[in-house]
Structures are given as structure tokens and as C-alpha cells.
Design an enzyme around this catalytic site. Structure first.
Site: not given
Lengths: 524, 289
Positions: A267, A76, A141, A301-302, A252, A327, A330, A254, A449, A168-169, A256, A105
Site C-alpha cells: 500500500s 526450513h 514445524w 480450518h487447519h 492462524h 482481503t 484490499k 501468525e 507432503r 523477542s517478538s 496474518y 526513535d
């Protein structure tokens, strides 16, 4: 000069049949492919989430065995991150960036095709792991060793699928940067670019910087399993924790990558429906850049509970909290944009406002998680699940939906059904909160979890969450219906579509011709 | 012949999907090989073959378009940005492996040896283990058995000289191209390719030496892991860079490129300098220090 033929006769329209989609080099076609791919993966990934929620409706083991349950949580996540949010944003980038900057293009059209067409093959490999001996990846994951190294025959398929997604990315990001830096119409200076373009430029830098690191990390997993290396094996002088550092150095930034384009979308939408220009454009640009910069120095921090020196814990706690500043800038600017605006509440605006409120909840729970001693309690509980689903579902996913409602009339030339759109918003918002809000409470009370069973006292909240999840899933069928109906027909949209809309894409016809801005527009 | 004024947007291409199918076959084949399925090797072989056809076809198309002056300056800039950020992504790929090396040397080995927070780890799990780099760098279990490290001042030092010299020769070739001295261009490129191939040959010799004489293998704990992963991926990139330069050499002999427009040459040269710089990092951190 040798006698070679170059295909320079001008085709006005697309090829017919399947060749149009497989061989296309057109940014609009490729954008459409990305978006439909994301839609398909959204429902597949959603089905996996519903397997999880069905199993968790009651304590005890009901429907699936624990191994398969863990495969479902793992798959998932991989599908939703790499198959839904990232491709959807790349699809939006493809459709919108050339039109927004006044370019013909994307800068590298063939590469653009390849960026997309790697994905169906990558996800074929990933989904095929469900059918190989040993089952699909079930170690989460985050792929932590040594657990992930216990994956059966699926491990190489998983790792090579990640390599293809990464290629790809990276190619997509290179294309975005080249397009933004090189395809702007004369007069479209950097600080005149729409916020969506800015946020994607910064996201693309993040992608190029961290996807290769993930590729390196998973390559080391592969060699540890099949070629006898000891990167993550303490007996050989390595360290399983090293993988966590490498993974979160990717992971991390990622997150963002998954949220910055949303900021851009919001925005764009708020000024249209508040009929006021975006408040604090410059500070929005700098805030986005600051968030991106800080995202490289917060990764640990993870993994506070894994054991690390006190100085490192303090550093990562404080740097993480620092992200709240840009943040906050924003969120402040978004609220200030709406302040005293002549607001109307069409579906894109509803999703945008829903985003601001609900994403901010996720941001605040993120601040709580940044506090080291508190994190010892929250780590690996449903509180974390609640946190990141608040930033990803009513965050990234809501922004993608807002973007689809906002630009769909431009893409298709048809207006969507506003009543159904509002129904979709309200059902999604109610059910998303019903699903994820109770997880804060179960998490704080200690429910871990990634476990298919739980203690009796968590039953009520889990039942609520499961009801919410199925309701949210059903509501998305409405979304699919609305999109398909709008593509197939509906009231004609004007060129400007929204009376407060501003930007180059709204000067084009709805739908825009196959090739746009072959001669650059004049920028005021 | 004048360059196009409009930005060149190709109309459709089948090479990307061919490339995707090729990579899919390659990776599924390799996965099958790792799981000891017999169809793995032929599938991977076919995938690689198709991949080569794709690269030949795709680059061939671009070369023909370029020679037909389909690309204006703006297209040229897109290629430059593309190549630059591609190389940056490669830098980050190597950063992951350098990061593993630094982490192992700075943190994981000393912790296993009882330094800092690792005191209890050492006392209860690995009593008596001393964190000595490189002699004990295959960990407390001495994975792979005793080994000797690869010295810096033999072949690696020669290889450093070879790669640095090749950086000079490719620049010399570039000067030749800019001044329209085709002989210098071709001879400079030839020298660069030759030096690159000598480098790869010496690396191969060094690997054989490591496996047969030093008992230094990919399985020799974290030392062998980082050594072969870093030098192996670097060697692969040198090979790729050499292939690029061979293509550029062939195109130079065929009379391609002008003193003003020769992005393909520059792209290959950038890439060559990139593998050169990575090698300097390897020489310092893997072989020497």
C-alpha cells in the site's frame, strides 16, 4: 537529589567498531541488524529447502535419509517463519516507523536492542539441534504430539529457542505499539498514518495476543515429555488434539502476522509508482483490522480432518471464507489505486504487482482449502504446500524485497542497479511459479507432503519444481549482490528518491542522519 | 529540578546482550539437565546468576535516570504502554493453560467417557471408563494412581482472602503516596509484601500436603497437570510480583517517588492486581468448580 550521572551528553554519531552493533539503542542500527539477520537466515533456510528439492528431484531415496529429510522440512519452516519473515518485518518496522510518524526513535530503545539480540542466541540453539543425539526436530514445524515428543535431545533446545523467539517478538511488538501510540509528531493523527504503520500496529496486537499462547503450548509439550504431565496424553485424560487447538490458535493469527505488514508495504509502494494516492485509505484500515479480528476465530480450518463436531466444521469453514471479504477489499483497492495512474515499472513496483497477482492465487487456493469436504481431499498434500508457499514467497518475501528496493536508496543514499533489479524480479517470478505451481497438480492428484519419496507418476512435476527451486535460490544470490553493491556505493540518491513518493521519511536526507526528528516535524 | 523536554534516548547499553547471554546459558543448561548432562546444572546456575546481575544493573540504570529527572511525560507514557501490553501478554500466557483446563473438562474427558463423538473411543479403547471430574480426571489409565482433589475451602479460601486484602493494602499505600504520607506508603507496601510472602508460603505448604497426603502430583493425569501448571505459574508470578514490591518498598524507604511521578510503583501495583485477578480465576475454576 543523589549525585548520579545520567548520560545526557549528545552523541551525534554511532560508536565505532563492534560495540556500535552490540550495544546500539538506535532504531536504524537495530533495523539494519534485523534485516541482515533475516538475510542470513534466508540463505540458510533456503539451503534446507534445496536439500528437500534435491531429494525430491527423482522418486526413490537419493541423498538423505528420511529422518534428515523431515528435519530439513521442519527446520526450513522454523527458520523461514521465525528467522526470516518476522525479523525482516521487524527490521522494516524499526527503520521506518519512527521516520514515518516523525518520532525520535523507538519508544523503548534498550528493549529494542534486547528484542534483536535474543534472536541470534535463539537460532544458535535451534541450529545446534542439527548436531545433538537424535537429530534435529523432524516432526514438522507444527510440533504435533505425540510425534514431536519422539524428538531426541533436541526437544528442550527447540522449545527454549521458541521461548526466546517469542520473547523477542513480544518485546518488539510492545515497542512498536508504544512507538506508534506515543511517538507520533503533533498532527500525525491515527487516520493520517501511512498504511505500513497501521498494518504494523495491528500486527503487533496479534503478536502480543498469540505468541504467549504458543509459549504455553510448547511448555506443555516440554512437561509432557520430561515432567510426567498428561496434557496431550489420552490415557491420562488429556488429548493430542488439544495441542492442535492451542497451536493453531497461535498459528492462524501468525499467518496474518506474516502477511499484514506486506499489505502495508504494497500500500506504500503502489501510490508512488501509480502517482495517485492510495484508493480507499479508510477501508484499508478497517479491512486490516477485520482480517486481524477474524484471524482469531478460524484456527480449526487447519485441522478439519482430525475429527470435530459438524457444527464446529461449519463455523470454521464459514468464518474462514468471511476473511475473503476484507482481503478482497484490499486487492480491489490496490487495483483501483493503479487504475488510470501514470504508472512506471521500477523494481519495487514490479515486485508489488507480482505480489498482488501471485498472492491472490494463494488466496484463492486458501478459499478452496476452507471448504470442509474438499479439504478432506487436500489435507496434508502438496496442494497445501503450494497454497502457503504462494502466500509466503511471492507474498511476504516479495513484499520484503519490494520494500528493500523501495527504501534502500533512502537507507544507504545510493541507487541500486535498476537493470539487475529487474533481472532479479523476473528470474524470481519465473522460478517461483515453476517451483510452486506444479505442486497444485501433484497435490490434487494425492501426493502427500513431508515424505521423501513419491509415486512415479509425480516425477515430471517434481523435477520441474526442483529446477525452479534451484533457479530461485540462485536468483537470490543476485539479490544479495545488488544489496551489498548498493550499500557499498553507487549513484547518489536524492532525498525524495522516487518522484511520486510521499511521506515523512522522504523529507529526510538520504541517507538519514543517525538521529532524526529530535524535534518533531510539522504535519500539514 | 525540571523534567527534560526532549525524549530521552539512551546512547547504547550493554545490559541487553548480557541478558541474552544469561538466558542462553540458562536455557542451554536446563536443556542439558533434562538430557542428563553433568554440565547442565552449573551452566544454568551461572546463567541465572548473570541474569540477576543484568536485572540489577538494567533496572538500576533506569532508576538512576528516573531519579535524575531524565524522563519527561512522554517517556512515562511509553513505560505505561510497555507495562500494560506486557501484562496483557502474561494474561494470554495464562489463557493457554486455562484453555487446556476448559478443553480437558469440556471435551477430552467426556469424549473418553463415550459422550458425543467419543462413543466408539470409549467402547473399544477405554471400556468402562467414566468421565468423573475430579475423581477420574487422571484419565482411563489412572495415571499417577488414585488421588484426592484439593479442596477449595481450606487454604485456598484463606489465600483468596490474603490476596484480596493485599490488593487493598497496595491501594492504601498508593493513596499514601499520592497524599505524600510516606509512613502510609511504606507501611502499606510492607503489609502487601508480607501478605504476598504468606501466600507463597501457604502455597508451598499446600504443595507438600498434596504430594504427601493426597497423592496429588504433577503426574496425576490431566487433573494434576492443569492443577500444578496453573497454580505453579501463578505462584511464580506472585513471587515475581512480591520481588517487584520489595524493590519498590526499598525505593520508598530510600525516599524515591513523588506524589505526581511514581510510575514504577504503579507498574508493580498493576502487576500485583493482575496476579490477584488470575488467582480469582484459579480459585473458581481450579479449586471450587
Amino acid at each position: 537529589m543523589s549525585a548520579v550521572m545520567v548520560d545526557d551528553h549528545h552523541h551525534d554519531g554511532p560508536d565505532s567498531g563492534i560495540k556500535r552493533w552490540i550495544c546500539t539503542t538506535n532504531h536504524k542500527d537495530i533495523g539494519t541488524l534485523y534485516l541482515w539477520f533475516a538475510m542470513i537466515m534466508f540463505f540458510l533456510g533456503g539451503l534446507m529447502a534445496l536439500v528437500v528439492r534435491a531429494e525430491l528431484f527423482q522418486p526413490g531415496l537419493q541423498f538423505v535419509d528420511p529422518q534428515f529429510f523431515n528435519s530439513m522440512t521442519t527446520m526450513h519452516a522454523l527458520l523461514m517463519i521465525f528467522g526470516v519473515v518476522m525479523p525482516a518485518f521487524t527490521g522494516l518496522a524499526n527503520w521506518l516507523i519512527p521516520m514515518m510518524v516523525g518520532g525520535t526513535d523507538m519508544a523503548l530503545p534498550r528493549l529494542n536492542n534486547w528484542s534483536f539480540w535474543l534472536l541470534p542466541f535463539a537460532f544458535t540453539m535451534l541450529l545446534a539441534t542439527l548436531f545433538v543425539p537424535g537429530g534435529a526436530p523432524a516432526g514438522g514445524w507444527t510440533l504435533y504430539p505425540p510425534l514431536t515428543l519422539q524428538t531426541g535431545a533436541a526437544l528442550p533446545l527447540l522449545i527454549f529457542a521458541i521461548h526466546l523467539m517469542g520473547m523477542s517478538s513480544i518485546m518488539g511488538a510492545i515497542n512498536v505499539i508504544a512507538t506508534i501510540l506515543n511517538m507520533r509528531a503533533p498532527g500525525m493523527t491515527l487516520m493520517k498514518m501511512p498504511m505500513f504503520v497501521w498494518t504494523w500496529l495491528i500486527t503487533a496486537y496479534l503478536l502480543i495476543a498469540v505468541m504467549p499462547v504458543l509459549a504455553g503450548g510448547v511448555t506443555m509439550l516440554l512437561t509432557d515429555k520430561y515432567f510426567g504431565t498428561s496434557f496431550f496424553n489420552a490415557a491420562g485424560g488429556g488429548d493430542p488434539v488439544m495441542f492442535q487447538h492451542i497451536f493453531w490458535f497461535f498459528g492462524h493469527p501468525e499467518v496474518y502476522i506474516l502477511i499484514l505488514p506486506s499489505f502495508g508495504v504494497i500500500s506504500m509502494i503502489l501510490p508512488t509508482f501509480a502517482r495517485k494516492p492510495l484508493f480507499g485509505y479508510n477501508s484499508m484500515v478497517y479491512a486490516t483490522a477485520s482480517i486481524a479480528f477474524l484471524s482469531f476465530v478460524v484456527w480449526a480450518h487447519h485441522m478439519f480432518t482430525v475429527g470435530m463436531p459438524l457444527a464446529a466444521q461449519l463455523f470454521f469453514m464459514l468464518s474462514t471464507m468471511l476473511i475473503a471479504v476484507p482481503t478482497g477489499v484490499k486487492v480491489f483497492n490496490w487495483v483501483a489505486t493503479m487504475w488510470r495512474g501514470s504508472m512506471t515499472f521500477e523494481t519495487p513496483m514490479l515486485f508489488a504487482i507480482g505480489f498482488i497477482v501471485l498472492f491472490t492465487i494463494g488466496g484463492f487456493s486458501g478459499l478452496m482449502l476452507a471448504i470442509v469436504p474438499a479439504d478432506y481431499q487436500y489435507h496434508d498434500t502438496y496442494f497445501v504446500v503450494a497454497h502457503f508457499h504462494y502466500v509466503l514467497v511471492p507474498g511476504s518475501i516479495f513484499a520484503i524485497m519490494a520494500a528493500v528496493y523501495y527504501w534502500l536508496p533512502k537507507w544507504t543514499g545510493h541507487l541500486y542497479n535498476e537493470t539487475l533489479g529487474k533481472w532479479h524480479f523476473w528470474l524470481s517470478t519465473i522460478f517461483v511459479n515453476l517451483t510452486f505451481f506444479p505442486m497444485h497438480f501433484t497435490g490434487l492428484a494425492g501426493m502427500p507432503r513431508r515424505i521423501p519419496d513419491y509415486a512415479l507418476q509425480f516425477t515430471d512435476y517434481n523435477m520441474l519444481a526442483s529446477i525452479g527451486a534451484f533457479g530461485f535460490g540462485l536468483a537470490q544470490l543476485l539479490f544479495l549482490y545488488i544489496v551489498v553493491a548498493t550499500v557499498r556505493g553507487g549513484e547518489r540518491a536524492t532525498d525524495r528518491v522516487w518522484d511520486g513518493a510521499d511521506g515523512l521519511e522522504w523529507t529526510l536526507p538520504s541517507p538519514p542522519p543517525y538521529h532524526t526528528f529530535t524535534t518533531p516535524p510539522q504535519i500539514r | 529540578m525540571t523534567a527534560q523536554t526532549q525524549y530521552y534516548v539512551p546512547h547504547g547499553s550493554h545490559w541487553p546482550i548480557v541478558g541474552s547471554v544469561a538466558l542462553f546459558m540458562t536455557f542451554v543448561g536446563l536443556s542439558a539437565m533434562l538430557n542428563e548432562a553433568s554440565f547442565g546444572l552449573p551452566l544454568m546456575g551461572a546463567g541465572i546468576a548473570i541474569l540477576l546481575v543484568m536485572m540489577f544493573g538494567w533496572f538500576g540504570t533506569v532508576v538512576r535516570e528516573s531519579e535524575a529527572n531524565a524522563y519527561n511525560d512522554q517517556v512515562d507514557r511509553s513505560f505505561r504502554w510497555g507495562m500494560f501490553w506486557f501484562i496483557f501478554s502474561e494474561v494470554m500466557f495464562f489463557a493457554a493453560f486455562f484453555g487446556a483446563l476448559f478443553y480437558a473438562r469440556t471435551f477430552s474427558l467426556p469424549w473418553l467417557g463415550g459422550e458425543g463423538d467419543g462413543a466408539a473411543t470409549n467402547m473399544y479403547l477405554w471400556p468402562g471408563f467414566e468421565a468423573l471430574w475430579p475423581s477420574n480426571a487422571n484419565g482411563p489409565s489412572q495415571i499417577g494412581g488414585e488421588f484426592r482433589q484439593m479442596g477449595a475451602w481450606g487454604i485456598p479460601a484463606i489465600n483468596t482472602l490474603i490476596l484480596l486484602t493485599s490488593g487493598v493494602t497496595v491501594t492504601w499505600a498508593h493513596h499514601g503516596l499520592r497524599a505524600n504520607r510516606r509512613a502510609t506508603l511504606i507501611f502499606g507496601l510492607f503489609l502487601t509484601v508480607a501478605l504476598g510472602l504468606v501466600f507463597v508460603g501457604l502455597q508451598a505448604y499446600e504443595y507438600i500436603h498434596a504430594y504427601t497426603d493426597l497423592n496429588l502430583t504433577l503426574g496425576a493425569g490431566i487433573y494434576g497437570s492443569t492443577f500444578f501448571m496453573l497454580t505453579g505459574f501463578h505462584g511464580l508470578h506472585v513471587t515475581i510480583g512480591a520481588i517487584m514490591l520489595i524493590v519498590i518498598l526499598a525505593r520508598s524507604i530510600a525516599g524515591h517517588f513523588t506524589p505526581d511521578r511514581h510510575f514504577a510503583f504503579e507498574a508493580a501495583a498493576w502487576y500485583w492486581h493482575f496476579v490477584d485477578v488470575v488467582w480469582l480465576g484459579l480459585f473458581f475454576f481450579v479449586y471450587w468448580l
